[in-house]
Design a protein around this motif. Structure first.
Motif: not given
Length: 192
Positions: A39-40, A73-77, A83-86, A161-162
């Motif tokens: 997930g993202d 999905l860094g290119t669209i989000h 957030a993943a790092q957080a 996709g996620t």
């Protein structure tokens, strides 16, 4: 990119690696049924699935093992990686799931925010971790490596996709409801 949850993916049936020490899990470690989500945290579809996952995890308890793996999905989000790092930095202090809840519960507000890093630091304080240490871990090689490893595993397993879900390490078409997840899990439980 396909519409999430509406088109059968060509990757259904592809496999991902087994649960390892670096995975974030809930449930019984030796459960016969494993549900993995890629997930993202900024993904609206993932936000829609979040309450379903909470319900499934609560309902099935120790009968299954649920794992979450990062797939921003860094290119669209634009805030997906941060957030993943957080979440991963909170995990360094044993609070991954608490940050996971903060990020999904508040997705609507922070994903449109201006100072997202400060917002995430506020969440870190809310969940009771050492914010100074969390900020250091946020940019650490270990945290970034964990995310890269999750993404690479997802790529190898056909994530397109996620969210993407894997039942006992095999990709399944996204169920559209809690009932859909129950059907998959009950069938897996009865055959294990």
């Amino acid at each position: 990119m396909r519409a999430i949850g509406t088109v059968k993916s060509a990757a259904v049936g592809k496999t991902v690696s087994a649960i390892g020490a670096g995975d974030w899990t809930k449930g019984k470690a030796d459960a016969k049924v494993i549900l993995i989500e890629y997930g993202d945290f900024q993904c609206p579809a993932c936000g829609t699935y979040y309450p379903m996952m909470r319900q499934i995890v609560e309902e099935y308890g120790d009968r299954i093992l649920f794992a979450f793996r990062e797939y921003p999905l860094g290119t669209i989000h634009p805030y997906g990686n941060l957030a993943a790092q957080a979440a991963e930095s909170a995990g360094v202090q044993g609070k991954f799931w608490e940050m996971y809840d903060q990020l999904y519960d508040n997705q609507q507000s922070w994903s449109r925010g201006d100072d997202v890093k400060k917002t995430f630091a506020d969440y870190a304080q809310t969940i009771g971790i050492d914010v100074t240490r969390w900020q250091q871990d946020l940019e650490s090689a270990a945290v970034k490596s964990k995310i890269t490893t999750d993404v690479a595993g997802g790529d190898a397993g056909g994530v397109d996709g996620t969210p993407s879900f894997y039942l006992n390490n095999v990709k399944v078409e996204n169920p559209k409801s809690v009932e859909g997840f129950r059907t998959l899990l009950d069938e897996a439980l009865s055959s294990s």
